[in-house]
Write a protein that holds these residues in place. Structure first.
Motif, mmCIF file in Angstrom:
data_model
loop_
_atom_site.group_PDB
_atom_site.id
_atom_site.type_symbol
_atom_site.label_atom_id
_atom_site.label_comp_id
_atom_site.label_asym_id
_atom_site.label_seq_id
_atom_site.Cartn_x
_atom_site.Cartn_y
_atom_site.Cartn_z
ATOM 1 N N LYS A 27 0.250 4.146 0.890
ATOM 2 C CA LYS A 27 0.006 5.046 2.031
ATOM 3 C C LYS A 27 0.426 4.418 3.352
ATOM 4 O O LYS A 27 1.250 4.957 4.084
ATOM 5 C CB LYS A 27 -1.466 5.442 2.061
ATOM 6 C CG LYS A 27 -1.876 6.326 0.883
ATOM 7 C CD LYS A 27 -3.332 6.788 1.009
ATOM 8 C CE LYS A 27 -3.694 7.705 -0.154
ATOM 9 N NZ LYS A 27 -5.107 8.174 -0.060
ATOM 10 N N CYS A 28 -0.143 3.255 3.676
ATOM 11 C CA CYS A 28 0.139 2.659 4.987
ATOM 12 C C CYS A 28 1.328 1.706 4.974
ATOM 13 O O CYS A 28 1.796 1.281 6.026
ATOM 14 C CB CYS A 28 -1.099 1.933 5.516
ATOM 15 S SG CYS A 28 -1.504 0.424 4.611
ATOM 16 N N ASN B 289 1.488 -1.332 4.346
ATOM 17 C CA ASN B 289 1.189 -2.724 4.658
ATOM 18 C C ASN B 289 1.295 -3.583 3.401
ATOM 19 O O ASN B 289 1.028 -3.123 2.294
ATOM 20 C CB ASN B 289 -0.215 -2.860 5.266
ATOM 21 C CG ASN B 289 -0.253 -2.394 6.707
ATOM 22 O OD1 ASN B 289 0.773 -2.378 7.385
ATOM 23 N ND2 ASN B 289 -1.430 -2.003 7.178
ATOM 24 N N CYS C 276 0.845 -1.194 0.000
ATOM 25 C CA CYS C 276 0.000 0.000 0.000
ATOM 26 C C CYS C 276 0.884 1.250 0.000
ATOM 27 O O CYS C 276 1.736 1.404 0.883
ATOM 28 C CB CYS C 276 -0.905 0.010 1.227
ATOM 29 S SG CYS C 276 -1.936 1.501 1.338
#
Length: 319
Positions: free
Chosen positions: A238-239, A241, A236
């Motif tokens: 953004k995060c 993960n 991801c």
């Protein structure tokens, strides 16, 4: 088949066949007398012409995949950008996916036109691009050709384009093991090919077709530089993960390469920004240089550079 003339009838057995010039399909063919006499079994003179043309190209790399949709052309585009990031390195990207030329759009050149005798399209100052897409009046035009006409086009690309002095020629091929693949291997047979890079995704449905592609390379004596597992996981943006989008139910490319004693060049994670950069005709490596996917690409590209510099193939020398 690469040995079927462009003006041959539909069921031509091929000029190298024992039935050449003798079947019912041969009746009325302008090549029948030559084929029946055995003259047509002589090597295509274009092979020697292409060898001479390719003498100014140091390294030649084919990018293959057994299945469509695994990111082969995306990898070819990023490989070209990555090699060309060294401004002293001259790179060319040849698209021989005759029916589905996506390289012009990926390289930001959609809608451009070229003359067959020379390069007039450059994605960067040291990165030239050639594709049948540059010869179509519209990007939406369908190319509805039988094998012999495709083969003739590939011969023209290799023999008639003014390649000049190149450090790397990358050939982006269509999926599978068909006319285009047989043609490019045959025409480059004396020019010295460093080898093939095979692209797959982790799931067994892709690996099954990749094994066929590997078998093709072995049968035609095309060296395999290594395998790249694309879309190996999702990171991801953004995060950060990580998750498995295409689970490697049978061990993925790593196990396949171990079983078949082939190098696994690396794994490239799935990143939606890669697709966006290709749609916009930009280099993902330049846009997101610190992303996990870009770092994976760069590591693989470095391994390819090392392979080419160590395998002894330069200046069109056959292996």
């Amino acid at each position: 088949m690469a040995d079927v003339p462009s003006d041959a009838p539909e069921h031509c057995p091929g000029t190298s066949s024992e039935q050449a010039g003798k079947t019912s399909a041969c009746q009325g063919c302008p090549n029948q007398r030559i084929c029946a006499s055995g003259e047509a079994k002589a090597p295509d003179p274009a092979i020697e012409e292409i060898k001479q043309k390719m003498a100014s190209v140091k390294h030649k790399i084919l990018v293959l995949s057994g299945k469509g949709g695994v990111g082969k052309s995306t990898f070819s585009a990023q490989l070209a950008h990555g090699l060309a990031s060294n401004t002293s390195t001259e790179v060319a990207l040849l698209d021989i996916d005759i029916c589905g030329p996506s390289i012009p759009k990926m390289m930001g050149l959609e809608g451009e036109q070229v003359q067959m005798s020379s390069f007039s399209q450059y994605a960067e100052d040291n990165l030239a691009v050639m594709s049948i897409g540059f010869l179509l009046s519209s990007p939406d035009d369908a190319v509805i050709w039988r094998g012999p006409k495709k083969n003739g086009m590939i011969k023209q690309f290799l023999r008639d384009v003014d390649w000049g002095e190149l450090d790397y020629l990358i050939v982006d091929t269509p999926p599978g093991t068909s006319d285009e693949h047989l043609s490019v291997v045959q025409y480059l047979s004396r020019a010295g090919v460093n080898g093939a890079i095979i692209i797959t995704t982790p799931q067994e449905v892709s690996l099954q077709d990749v094994r066929k592609e590997i078998g093709f390379c072995q049968k035609v004596k095309l060296p395999i530089i290594g395998v790249v597992e694309n879309m190996s996981r999702f990171v991801c943006p953004k995060c950060k993960n990580t998750s498995q989008i295409f689970p490697p139910t049978t061990g993925g490319a790593e196990k396949m390469c171990s079983d078949m004693r082939l190098p696994l060049l690396g794994r490239v994670p799935l990143d939606p920004r890669i697709g966006k950069s290709c749609d916009e005709g930009q280099s993902f490596l330049s846009l997101e240089p610190e992303s996990p996917a870009a770092l994976a690409f760069l590591d693989i590209i470095q391994k390819i550079r090392q392979h080419c510099s160590s395998d002894g193939l330069q200046d069109g020398s056959p292996d």
